[in-house]
Design an enzyme around this catalytic site. Structure first.
Site, PDB file in Angstrom:
ATOM      1  N   ASP A  13     -23.332   8.547 -10.954  1.00 14.63           N
ATOM      2  CA  ASP A  13     -23.933   7.233 -10.499  1.00 14.63           C
ATOM      3  C   ASP A  13     -23.136   6.824  -9.166  1.00 14.63           C
ATOM      4  O   ASP A  13     -21.880   7.228  -9.020  1.00 14.63           O
ATOM      5  CB  ASP A  13     -24.006   6.346 -11.350  1.00 14.63           C
ATOM      6  CG  ASP A  13     -22.552   5.745 -12.104  1.00 14.63           C
ATOM      7  OD1 ASP A  13     -21.817   5.516 -11.410  1.00 14.63           O
ATOM      8  OD2 ASP A  13     -22.508   6.316 -13.448  1.00 14.63           O
ATOM      9  N   ASP A  46     -17.281   9.954 -19.166  1.00 11.89           N
ATOM     10  CA  ASP A  46     -18.713   9.266 -18.106  1.00 11.89           C
ATOM     11  C   ASP A  46     -18.921   7.821 -18.323  1.00 11.89           C
ATOM     12  O   ASP A  46     -18.820   7.245 -19.574  1.00 11.89           O
ATOM     13  CB  ASP A  46     -19.973   9.779 -18.652  1.00 11.89           C
ATOM     14  CG  ASP A  46     -21.046   9.833 -17.848  1.00 11.89           C
ATOM     15  OD1 ASP A  46     -21.100   9.289 -16.888  1.00 11.89           O
ATOM     16  OD2 ASP A  46     -22.083  10.155 -18.360  1.00 11.89           O
ATOM     17  N   GLY A  95     -24.547   4.885 -15.242  1.00 13.77           N
ATOM     18  CA  GLY A  95     -25.435   5.352 -16.314  1.00 13.77           C
ATOM     19  C   GLY A  95     -24.903   6.713 -16.707  1.00 13.77           C
ATOM     20  O   GLY A  95     -24.044   7.307 -15.938  1.00 13.77           O
ATOM     21  N   GLY A 154     -24.174  10.602 -16.486  1.00 13.87           N
ATOM     22  CA  GLY A 154     -24.059  11.403 -15.498  1.00 13.87           C
ATOM     23  C   GLY A 154     -23.622  10.702 -14.196  1.00 13.87           C
ATOM     24  O   GLY A 154     -23.067   9.637 -14.327  1.00 13.87           O
ATOM     25  N   ASP A 180       1.125   4.028  -3.132  1.00 12.28           N
ATOM     26  CA  ASP A 180       0.666   5.566  -3.118  1.00 12.28           C
ATOM     27  C   ASP A 180       1.855   6.344  -3.595  1.00 12.28           C
ATOM     28  O   ASP A 180       1.649   7.272  -4.133  1.00 12.28           O
ATOM     29  CB  ASP A 180       0.281   5.801  -1.425  1.00 12.28           C
ATOM     30  CG  ASP A 180      -0.877   5.173  -0.979  1.00 12.28           C
ATOM     31  OD1 ASP A 180      -1.702   4.840  -1.851  1.00 12.28           O
ATOM     32  OD2 ASP A 180      -0.970   4.947   0.066  1.00 12.28           O
ATOM     33  N   SER A 211      -7.374   2.109  -3.810  1.00 13.98           N
ATOM     34  CA  SER A 211      -6.404   2.594  -3.045  1.00 13.98           C
ATOM     35  C   SER A 211      -5.374   3.148  -3.934  1.00 13.98           C
ATOM     36  O   SER A 211      -4.445   4.030  -3.696  1.00 13.98           O
ATOM     37  CB  SER A 211      -5.654   1.434  -2.390  1.00 13.98           C
ATOM     38  OG  SER A 211      -6.219   0.917  -1.316  1.00 13.98           O
ATOM     39  N   GLU A 258       0.787  -1.292   0.000  1.00 15.25           N
ATOM     40  CA  GLU A 258      -0.018  -0.004  -0.091  1.00 15.25           C
ATOM     41  C   GLU A 258       0.872   1.275  -0.043  1.00 15.25           C
ATOM     42  O   GLU A 258       0.643   2.219  -0.724  1.00 15.25           O
ATOM     43  CB  GLU A 258      -1.039   0.002   1.206  1.00 15.25           C
ATOM     44  CG  GLU A 258      -1.812   1.205   1.433  1.00 15.25           C
ATOM     45  CD  GLU A 258      -2.744   1.382  -0.126  1.00 15.25           C
ATOM     46  OE1 GLU A 258      -2.704   2.319  -0.382  1.00 15.25           O
ATOM     47  OE2 GLU A 258      -3.358   0.479  -0.126  1.00 15.25           O
TER      48      GLU A 258
END
Length: 331
Positions: free
Chosen positions: A318, A302, A314, A316, A53, A259, A49
């Site tokens: 969601d 999108d 969908g 826009g 990062d 992450s 992790e």
């Protein structure tokens, strides 16, 4: 960035960034409540992790100075790390958080303290980017109901969801991007849904966030009432099968998860801050400007296909890919 375990080694950083042909960024380890940079303490968990990062931010925002706050894996350690990062001099452009759990798993006191710390960061012009979770709409709670991850569900966090991205590695041309959902293969899915504990922020009022689970029209938990905060806000590639090359414990690895999306957006926010000479703090007020149900926003790809369990993508905003993934010229 906030880390609750693990560590990094200089030799791994030299190998990784040397392979990319870019200079190793300035990286400083900061100790919080006795936490410390401890590479090798969790080679297949927290160490990966930490490397994820650092490597994602360093590759996507070359030259950006990084401070890694190591804290104990406790409510107080988590809160204190965020507070110390927010109060640092110079103040960071963004904070990256890839740790969390179902908001119902926290005490009310713990959630309140952490939300306050993130609110303080936002007030100082710092954008707090938080992973939305890797266990789909159930968020690893075995009651069959939707749950969202905290601290991503805080209205002071930029909640970062996951997609599965397919592209030509030679040209960068994207052929497909859908909601990340590989739960059937035990490889996870992007978290998202509607908060049970935080009301819908004003900047999300026109996004088309669905009612809270179990609410009825006209009730306080429905769109006709207050409603809940929708998660995530934004998205990015998270599928481990199409993931990110990193280097940890002397090994090259490909990993994913939301992450990876939190540091990706942290790098993007940092680059925007550098390009514009300004801080963005609660950047959602800008990202959601002009939002309407079922309408794509400029600057986002999108995501309209796939689901994370209870919620489907969908046009826009969601509750599995947010406003979408970022689009920008290659640079």
């Amino acid at each position: 960035m906030i880390e609750l375990g693990g560590g990094y080694s200089d030799s791994d950083l030299d190998t990784y960034f040397g392979g990319l042909g870019i200079a190793v960024p300035s990286i400083t380890a900061a100790s919080v409540d006795g936490g410390s940079n401890a590479p090798g303490s969790d080679p297949n968990g927290a160490d990966v992790e930490v490397a994820l990062d650092i490597d994602v931010i360093g590759a996507a925002a070359p030259g950006a100075a990084q401070v890694v706050y190591f804290a104990p894996n406790s409510d107080s350690g988590f809160v204190n790390a965020i507070s110390e990062a927010a109060q640092a001099t110079p103040a960071p452009s963004a904070i990256s958080i890839s740790w969390g759990q179902s908001e119902d798993s926290w005490t009310a006191q713990g959630r309140s303290a952490m939300d306050s710390a993130m609110a303080d960061a936002a007030a100082l012009g710092i954008t707090v980017c938080v992973a939305s979770g890797d266990n789909g709409s159930g968020d690893a709670v075995n009651d069959g109901q939707p749950h969202v991850d905290f601290p991503a569900s805080s209205p002071h966090a930029l909640a970062c969801g996951g997609t599965k991205l397919l592209a030509d590695p030679a040209t960068g041309v994207i052929s497909s991007e859908v909601v990340w959902n590989e739960i059937a293969a035990n490889e996870g899915a992007g978290g998202g849904g509607v908060s049970d504990h935080y009301d819908r922020p004003a900047w999300q009022a026109d996004a088309g966030v669905p009612p809270r689970a179990g609410s009825t029209p006209g009730s306080p938990g429905s769109q006709a009432g207050t409603g809940g905060r929708g998660v995530p806000d934004v998205a990015g590639n998270a599928d481990p099968a199409t993931g990110y090359q990193i280097y940890s414990g002397g090994q090259a690895r490909v990993v994913g998860g939301t992450s990876a999306v939190a540091p990706l957006w942290t790098a993007l926010i940092s680059r925007l801050a550098e390009a514009t000479g300004q801080r963005f703090g609660l950047v959602q007020t800008l990202l959601y400007a002009g939002v309407a149900p079922g309408v794509s926003l400029a600057g986002f790809r999108d995501i309209i296909s796939g689901n994370n369990g209870a919620y489907a993508a969908g046009p826009g905003w969601d509750a599995c890919s947010g406003l979408g993934s970022p689009t920008a010229p290659r640079c």
